[in-house]
Design a protein around this motif. Structure first.
Motif, PDB file in Angstrom:
ATOM      1  N   CYS A 205      54.188 -30.911  41.361  1.00  0.00           N
ATOM      2  CA  CYS A 205      55.468 -31.530  41.709  1.00  0.00           C
ATOM      3  C   CYS A 205      56.608 -30.974  40.862  1.00  0.00           C
ATOM      4  CB  CYS A 205      55.394 -33.050  41.578  1.00  0.00           C
ATOM      5  SG  CYS A 205      55.275 -33.637  39.882  1.00  0.00           S
TER       6      CYS A 205
ATOM      7  N   SER B  80      55.047 -36.896  39.188  1.00  0.00           N
ATOM      8  CA  SER B  80      54.243 -37.727  40.084  1.00  0.00           C
ATOM      9  C   SER B  80      52.818 -37.224  40.290  1.00  0.00           C
ATOM     10  CB  SER B  80      54.933 -37.853  41.452  1.00  0.00           C
ATOM     11  OG  SER B  80      54.913 -36.607  42.105  1.00  0.00           O
ATOM     12  N   CYS B  81      52.570 -35.907  40.161  1.00  0.00           N
ATOM     13  CA  CYS B  81      51.245 -35.420  40.567  1.00  0.00           C
ATOM     14  C   CYS B  81      50.219 -35.482  39.441  1.00  0.00           C
ATOM     15  CB  CYS B  81      51.346 -33.990  41.094  1.00  0.00           C
ATOM     16  SG  CYS B  81      51.594 -32.749  39.809  1.00  0.00           S
ATOM     17  N   ARG B  82      50.624 -35.463  38.204  1.00  0.00           N
ATOM     18  CA  ARG B  82      49.785 -35.523  37.000  1.00  0.00           C
ATOM     19  C   ARG B  82      48.866 -34.305  36.839  1.00  0.00           C
ATOM     20  NH1 ARG B  82      53.059 -38.637  34.806  1.00  0.00           N
ATOM     21  NH2 ARG B  82      51.672 -39.439  33.176  1.00  0.00           N
TER      22      ARG B  82
ATOM     23  N   CYS C 148      49.718 -31.566  35.576  1.00  0.00           N
ATOM     24  CA  CYS C 148      50.107 -30.809  34.386  1.00  0.00           C
ATOM     25  C   CYS C 148      49.608 -31.487  33.099  1.00  0.00           C
ATOM     26  CB  CYS C 148      51.624 -30.665  34.345  1.00  0.00           C
ATOM     27  SG  CYS C 148      52.445 -32.248  34.147  1.00  0.00           S
TER      28      CYS C 148
ATOM     29  N   CYS D 283      55.057 -31.894  32.012  1.00  0.00           N
ATOM     30  CA  CYS D 283      56.374 -31.637  32.612  1.00  0.00           C
ATOM     31  C   CYS D 283      57.418 -32.662  32.203  1.00  0.00           C
ATOM     32  CB  CYS D 283      56.277 -31.548  34.130  1.00  0.00           C
ATOM     33  SG  CYS D 283      55.971 -33.117  34.931  1.00  0.00           S
TER      34      CYS D 283
HETATM   35 FE1  FES Z   1      53.476 -33.012  38.533  1.00  0.00          FE
HETATM   36 FE2  FES Z   1      53.819 -32.710  35.917  1.00  0.00          FE
HETATM   37  S1  FES Z   1      53.366 -34.508  36.949  1.00  0.00           S
HETATM   38  S2  FES Z   1      53.769 -31.207  37.411  1.00  0.00           S
END
Ligand code: FES
Length: 719
Positions: A35, A45-47, A49, A62
């Motif tokens: 994300c 949002s995607c976690r 990273c 991020c």
């Molecule tokens: Fe999506 Fe960091 S939470 S790239």
């Protein structure tokens, strides 16, 4: 104070605060992300990273700031287990088969297979250029944020809740929404849910290399063709200048020049008040006849204005059309309408940048002056943003409130009074004892010293908080500092920026200098090929015309011609009989109506361009259809003197390349020489300009070269 931390055992030194993700990227460590897009604010949002910070456990890279002394591990077994888990959840819903984009890379990297079932109700193919397949949406909300942040629109929005959540267009279908087809959402979608139908279905059978002419950075692009039809463009990195992969203009705007319905299918002549298609030969004959007759009456009443970016061969031949074909020095670039062009020529000796663009990567502080850098010069704007986000340079922004770069700036002098803000900075440097004038640059610096004791007054006149101005002055003095100027028609901005650069010791210093970019009429480099009323090719004065006359076997008028502004003034007063205008002269300017009014008073105006522009439609008697930049060939010069060869491109008949149009006109105007190819014009130009002589097509085929007009050392190796 620089921030030091370790990422996977590698030491990273940051000039300015940033996130762990950007610190890792600066160190060359690839932390997965889905994300995150550096052009947008972090969303988290995607976690994917997730990384492990010693003493803190798992954090999202991020959104977590990098701190002094941190120890970060990016691929521990725990981190990998979490990433696999997240990807498996996404893969359960994602249609089985190969996933494209960043998501596809991550699925392959972590050995996860998509296994979802495609729901045809979530596929929308009705928009002419953009395809939507919401089965592939990973709810990163990048499209929502890009549309709002980049384009100021709200096409995309979330609908429903929980597992049913979908991101959909405002009216349910992109085809009926107020989408302007800018493709910002396509560009930031990491999973193939929104895609470019033209590019996705493109099957190029041949490739050419060109230089993007949509701004003066002139990034190299690869162009794919099906037959003579350009179908794919990608911006590439040739090591000279910033990598412009993030530039939407370079990737997509070429289509406007090739496929819009307004693109004429032939050259045009005005008959009974209407522009009608004619053969190219007929149009060329008519243009040559009208120009010749007007020049015979009075050569001072004809002129050539070049308002678009062209390969150097075409600029060179355009000035020959004026000087040799029509016997006048009334030839100029439209860039000269802007005061900053004249200020650059006066102060720096040429309108080019005082530093190679790739040396911006050695600047400790980058000052961006003027709003809209990311819109007008996307590749360079993106590069500056990345340097700041990765903690590699401090960014001082002098631009009106709301500028997109503000989110990446250390200090933002939010004002529309650009020249005033720069004067306040000059004064602050002097008052704070931070001035270090460049040796030998006395006169301008001493003018700045006359501002001693005034930085408070000057700050408040520019509507700025004096503490912000002082902070910016400190960053500027802690160089090397470069000044990237996005210039419009405001007087004095280039001048003050140059004085500031000199006063802070940043002229002639490694990793420092002034980069002037024009918001409109971005074709200042044409003057180096002779498109200037008082300069011959190579910026040589008219008093040296003897050797040019010998080569051209023709007399060159000894009196300087009129500049673009003077030609338009003469036109408005009814003193011009005929004009040749290359590119769109009227619409990019606030002076549009005045320019059109002036042109309408000229009995014969001929235009040249890939489109029937505003100038063509309202003032032209004849229009010569030229190739777009993805069909052009020849040598492009970027704002820092970098030369790139466009070759292997295809022009769609009946459009002609600009050099071909100029050479056809020259023949019809009686010039003895026939130019059979762009390279013949280039070789003639090289023979007349010593600092270009080493730049053969052969050498340029191997990669870009840098012209060094100031030092007189000729073609330089890339630094
Ligand atoms: Fe999506 Fe960091 S939470 S790239």
């Amino acid at each position: 104070m620089p921030i030091r931390l370790r990422v996977d055992g590698r030491e990273v030194v940051l000039e300015r605060p940033t996130t762990i993700l950007n610190a890792a990227r600066a160190a060359g460590v690839d932390v997965p992300s889905l994300c995150y897009d550096e052009r947008l604010d972090p969303y988290g949002s995607c976690r994917l990273c997730l990384v492990e910070v010693k003493g803190r456990g798992l954090v999202a890279a991020c959104t977590t700031p990098a701190e002094d002394g941190m120890e970060v591990e990016t691929e521990t077994p725990e981190v990998v287990r979490h990433r696999r888990q997240i990807l498996s959840m996404l893969a359960e819903r994602y249609p089985a088969g190969q996933a494209p984009g960043r998501l596809g890379e991550l699925l392959r990297r972590y050995g996860v297979e998509p296994s979802g079932v495609e729901d045809p109700r979530l596929v929308d193919d009705r928009h002419p250029w953009i395809g939507v397949d919401l089965n592939r949406c990973v709810l990163c909300f990048n499209c929502v944020r890009a549309c709002e942040g980049y384009v100021g629109r709200l096409i995309w929005r979330a609908a429903y809740r929980g597992r049913q959540t979908l991101v959909i267009p405002e009216t349910g279908s992109l085809s009926t929404s107020s989408c302007i087809s800018c493709r910002a959402c396509v560009d930031v979608c990491p999973s193939g849910a929104i895609f470019d139908k033209v590019m996705a279905s493109a099957r190029p059978t041949a490739w050419g290399q060109a230089a993007c002419s949509l701004c003066s950075v002139s990034c190299p692009v690869r162009v794919g063709y099906e037959g003579d039809r350009p179908v794919y463009v990608e911006v590439v990195n040739d090591g000279a200048g910033p990598s412009a992969a993030g530039c939407l203009k370079g990737r997509y705007r070429w289509e406007d020049l090739v496929y819009v319905p307004e693109r004429p299918q032939a050259s045009l002549l005005r008959r009974d008040g209407r522009l009608v298609p004619v053969s190219t030969d007929e149009a060329l004959d008519e243009v040559a006849r009208a120009l010749r007759e007007a020049a015979r009456e009075d050569p001072r009443s004809v002129g050539v204005i070049v308002a678009s970016r062209l390969p150097m061969e075409a600029y060179y031949l355009a000035q020959l059309v004026a000087r040799v074909g029509l016997g006048t020095n009334n030839v100029d670039v439209a860039a000269s309408l802007l005061p900053s062009y004249r200020e650059a020529v006066e102060l720096a000796g040429s309108p080019l940048s005082t530093m190679p663009l790739e040396r911006l990567s050695r600047s400790r502080t980058i000052v961006v002056v003027g709003g809209g850098l990311e819109e007008a010069h996307g590749g360079l704007g993106h590069f500056v943003r990345l340097r700041a986000l990765h903690g590699e340079a401090r960014l001082v922004l002098v631009a009106p409130e709301g500028d997109r770069l503000a989110s990446a700036a250390d200090v933002h002098l939010a004002t529309g009074e650009l020249a005033g803000a720069l004067r306040a900075l000059e004064s602050a440097l002097v008052d704070l004892g931070l001035a270090r004038p460049t040796a030998g640059g006395g006169e301008l610096s001493s003018r700045a010293f006359s501002l001693r004791g005034r930085h408070r007054d000057l700050s408040s006149s520019a509507g700025l908080d004096v503490r912000v101005v002082e902070e910016a002055a400190r960053l500027i003095s802690d160089g090397p500092t470069s000044f990237v100027l996005e210039l419009n028609d405001e007087e004095g901005v280039y001048r003050e920026a140059y004085v500031l650069a000199e006063l802070s010791g940043n002229i002639g210093r490694e990793g420092a200098g002034v980069v002037p970019l024009l918001s409109a009429y971005d074709n200042a480099e044409g003057s180096l090929a002779g498109v200037a009323p008082d300069r011959l090719p190579g910026l040589v004065g008219l008093e040296e015309r003897g050797r040019f006359e010998e080569a051209w076997r023709a007399r060159v008028p000894d009196e300087p011609g009129m500049s673009t502004g003077e030609i338009l003034e003469a036109a408005a007063e009814g003193r011009m009989r005929a004009l040749l205008v290359v590119g769109e002269l009227a619409s990019p300017s606030r002076l549009r109506e005045q320019i059109l009014e002036a042109l309408r008073r000229v009995p014969f105006v001929a235009t040249v361009g890939p489109l029937a522009s505003t100038t063509t439609l309202s003032a032209s008697r004849a229009h010569l259809l030229s190739a777009s930049h993805v069909e052009e060939e020849g040598v492009y010069m970027a704002v820092d003197g970098t030369l790139r060869l466009a070759k292997g491109t295809r022009a769609r008949a009946p459009a002609m390349r600009a050099w071909e149009i100029m050479s056809s006109l020259l023949s019809r105007l009686g010039h003895w020489r026939r130019y059979g190819s762009a390279s013949e014009a280039w070789d003639e130009l090289r023979s007349l300009v010593p600092w270009l002589s080493g730049a053969t097509y052969e050498r340029l085929s191997a990669g870009p070269l840098r012209a060094l007009p100031r030092s007189g050392e000729g073609i330089g190796p890339r630094p």
